[in-house]
Design an enzyme around this catalytic site. Structure first.
Site, PDB file in Angstrom:
ATOM      1  N   PHE A  35     -10.679   6.025  -8.106  1.00  0.00           N
ATOM      2  CA  PHE A  35      -9.679   4.364  -8.025  1.00  0.00           C
ATOM      3  C   PHE A  35      -9.157   3.848  -9.785  1.00  0.00           C
ATOM      4  O   PHE A  35     -10.512   4.853 -10.238  1.00  0.00           O
ATOM      5  CB  PHE A  35      -9.973   3.202  -8.035  1.00  0.00           C
ATOM      6  CG  PHE A  35      -9.568   3.747  -6.106  1.00  0.00           C
ATOM      7  CD1 PHE A  35      -8.906   3.465  -5.844  1.00  0.00           C
ATOM      8  CD2 PHE A  35     -11.247   2.610  -5.822  1.00  0.00           C
ATOM      9  CE1 PHE A  35      -9.411   3.537  -4.294  1.00  0.00           C
ATOM     10  CE2 PHE A  35     -11.153   2.610  -4.365  1.00  0.00           C
ATOM     11  CZ  PHE A  35     -10.442   3.170  -3.354  1.00  0.00           C
ATOM     12  N   GLU A  36      -7.926   4.428 -10.174  1.00  0.00           N
ATOM     13  CA  GLU A  36      -7.406   4.121 -11.433  1.00  0.00           C
ATOM     14  C   GLU A  36      -8.502   3.468 -12.265  1.00  0.00           C
ATOM     15  O   GLU A  36      -8.307   2.778 -13.473  1.00  0.00           O
ATOM     16  CB  GLU A  36      -6.336   4.260 -11.956  1.00  0.00           C
ATOM     17  CG  GLU A  36      -5.918   2.359 -11.299  1.00  0.00           C
ATOM     18  CD  GLU A  36      -4.447   2.562 -11.737  1.00  0.00           C
ATOM     19  OE1 GLU A  36      -3.471   3.816 -11.479  1.00  0.00           O
ATOM     20  OE2 GLU A  36      -3.982   1.137 -11.392  1.00  0.00           O
ATOM     21  N   GLY A  37      -8.989   2.142 -11.537  1.00  0.00           N
ATOM     22  CA  GLY A  37      -9.571   0.884 -12.013  1.00  0.00           C
ATOM     23  C   GLY A  37     -11.475   1.581 -12.573  1.00  0.00           C
ATOM     24  O   GLY A  37     -11.921   0.891 -13.756  1.00  0.00           O
ATOM     25  N   GLY A  38     -11.129   2.497 -12.178  1.00  0.00           N
ATOM     26  CA  GLY A  38     -12.853   3.636 -13.003  1.00  0.00           C
ATOM     27  C   GLY A  38     -13.948   3.729 -11.959  1.00  0.00           C
ATOM     28  O   GLY A  38     -15.159   2.940 -12.169  1.00  0.00           O
ATOM     29  N   GLY A  57      -0.932   4.329 -13.262  1.00  0.00           N
ATOM     30  CA  GLY A  57      -1.345   5.193 -13.456  1.00  0.00           C
ATOM     31  C   GLY A  57      -0.883   6.363 -12.829  1.00  0.00           C
ATOM     32  O   GLY A  57      -1.061   7.468 -13.087  1.00  0.00           O
TER      33      GLY A  57
END
Lengths: 256, 321
Positions: free
Chosen positions: A53-56, A134
């Site tokens: 996920f792009e949140g990390g 993203g």
């Protein structure tokens, strides 16, 4: 469809999207149907799927009934292997660790370009949409699966604005723009599954969803579709797929 | 040629050399911290979407009637509405701007951007990150391989396409972003500003290093001994930090990892009101929840004990199993 509906449009969209994934892959998933479909795949055929996920987040294992409202929420980290910075997880795309990018779309064209930025002229937009997030990074750097609703206003000949690049103007224009890797692999809608032909890189119908006709898909598409010579008919969602999906999203946040 | 806001290296170093980097206690009130932000400043905002948003600090800036701020953040949620709608910020640099995916488009953002009273510069998410990264590294740009070929790039002449001097490949150079001030909320820090972040870090470490001033808000202030017991959890060193404000529930109604999840009833009610009427409805929200309360705790009381406790139970549940 003749039989009474066993599933909603979003449910078949999610189930068929999940089927595009393979066990062992590393998939970068956006919020909504992609997150849900990747999680569904993980809970059915692909226990070894690694979800980013792009949140990390690396190796997410979202809990049933606790879907995160974005890919930046703490719920995304549940049972993950690793949390890292947002730039770091996006850089994994650039380095080449991601097998599949997986996102939703608001407007798509015949070359698989996606628009989530502007309706109308960007200088004086009729509608300012939220933007890329993203999406541009994922679609610039990975092979893409896009899951979206099938409507004529969403399937257009040319998008108003290329937010997330597909094959840009077709043929080798993507590579010439500085994007030598990645590109559109599949588009999944409640009507059909699409791939892209090798020459001009235009969208073609690979398989029709159960009960859907060629005319129906064409009627809801704003450009002339190519139909695969070996056009397939997709198997309907199984009871197991639907039951698992409904367990994951009991409140129907993403499958209403 | 100085494209956009990229600072020459000597200026960057000079500005940093003028800061008081000594080991000193920096605890101030929200109002005092707000006075550190000048009108017209560029402000980097920590967290992402509904997570670790320095909401109390933004709330204080609105109450202090700041003007002409340019803000940057990885992904913008309802705090962007508050910044535009209150009129304190007229320029947002980000990759995504709406209230949340569950609610579609932000009518507040649309209202201000479409009528031209505020500007939203769109970059890819990674580009925002690499702009902070360049700022943190003390270099004028970073090369990336996204945005190329897209119309997002056509809107951003500040980014430069080049042929790589080593390989001849096309690359995009994105300019360093060194905000005048960064606003970052953390779970805990000491009075000097040694900050520990649990869970997702987003772009906050680069942002702290890139900015010329850092205002930390924190769920709690702990002793320096506590920090030294787990130095691996310290993500921002004290010498980057200029002010520390202890604000429990300082992200409300957004979430703070391990402490509370978003307060969704308040969020839903806000979105219904703001999107229902992005001018009048939004103004009523601002009057009631931002200008109305005397203190941040009074705003929390308006969200309601039930909802705050439920958000806390859900937030802390991350440590339950």
């Amino acid at each position: 469809m003749t039989e009474p509906q066993r599933y909603t449009a979003n449910e078949i969209l999610t189930v068929l999207s999940a089927r595009q994934l393979r066990d062992g892959q590393v998939v970068f998933a956006g919020v909504g149907v992609p997150l849900l479909a990747a999680t569904l795949a993980q809970r059915t055929r692909c226990p070894g799927l690694t979800i980013l996920f792009e949140g990390g987040v690396i190796g997410a294992f979202v809990e049933p009934g606790k879907l995160p409202p974005s890919t930046n929420d703490q719920r995304c980290t549940k049972r993950a292997n690793m949390v890292l910075g947002s730039a770091e997880v996006l850089l994994l795309l650039q380095r080449g660790y991601v097998d599949v990018g997986f996102m939703g779309g608001a407007q798509i064209d015949q070359y698989g370009n996606l628009n989530s930025s502007f309706i109308g002229d960007p200088a004086h937009p009729k509608t300012r949409l939220p933007g890329t997030g993203g999406g541009n990074d994922i679609s610039s750097l990975a092979n893409m699966i896009v899951a979206m609703k099938h409507e004529k206003r969403r399937f257009v000949e040319h998008v108003d604005f290329i937010t997330s690049p597909g094959f840009i103007r077709g043929s080798d224009s993507r590579a010439k723009s500085g994007l030598p890797t990645g590109g559109m692999f599949r588009v999944v809608t409640e009507l059909a599954v699409f791939s892209f032909e090798d020459e001009e890189r235009r969208m073609k119908v690979a398989a029709l969803n159960p009960g859907v006709t060629r005319d129906e898909v064409q009627d809801k598409t704003g450009f002339e579709l190519i139909f695969d010579d070996d056009l397939a008919i997709t198997e309907p969602p199984s009871e197991h797929e639907l039951a698992t999906l409904r367990l994951l999203d009991p409140e129907r946040l993403f499958t209403a | 040629m100085n494209e956009g806001s990229v600072k020459p290296y000597l200026q960057l170093r000079e500005e940093l050399s003028r800061r008081d980097k000594s080991l000193r206690e920096k605890v101030v009130t929200l109002e005092e911290a707000a006075s550190f932000v000048q009108d017209g400043a560029s402000v980097g905002i920590g967290g992402s979407t509904m997570s670790r948003t320095p909401m109390a600090m933004i709330w204080a800036l609105i109450r202090a009637r700041k003007k002409n701020l340019t803000c940057s953040r990885s992904i913008v949620s309802t705090e962007g509405d508050l910044l535009f709608g209150s009129g304190i910020c007229d320029h947002m640099v980000t990759s995504w701007f709406a209230q949340g995916i569950l609610w579609g488009l932000s009518k507040v953002m649309r209202h201000h951007v479409e009528k031209g009273s505020a500007r939203y510069d769109e970059w890819s998410h990674m580009a925002v990150g690499m702009r902070f990264r360049a700022g943190a590294m003390g270099v004028p740009f970073m090369p990336i391989r996204s945005m190329l070929g897209s119309d997002v790039l056509k809107q951003r002449p500040e980014a430069k396409e080049i042929d790589c001097p080593f390989t001849g490949e096309k690359l995009l150079l994105v300019p360093a972003l060194n905000p005048d001030v960064a606003l970052i909320h953390v779970q805990r820090c000491d009075a000097y500003g040694n900050a520990q972040i649990d869970g997702l870090q987003f772009m906050d470490i680069d942002l702290a290093m890139a900015a010329n001033r850092v205002i930390l808000t924190t769920e709690r202030i702990v002793s320096n001994d506590q920090i030294r017991r787990a130095p691996d959890e310290t993500k921002i060193p004290f010498f980057c930090v200029d002010a520390v404000v202890e604000v429990p529930y300082g992200c409300a109604p957004h979430e703070c990892y391990g402490a509370y999840e978003p307060m969704m009833q308040h969020m839903e009610a806000y979105v219904a009101q703001a999107n229902g009427d992005p001018v009048g409805g939004f103004k009523d929200y601002l009057d009631r929840y931002v200008y109305g309360p005397k203190l941040w705790t009074e705003f929390l009381a308006m969200i309601g004990m039930d909802e705050v406790l439920d958000a806390s139970r859900r937030g802390r549940s991350i440590y339950d199993d």
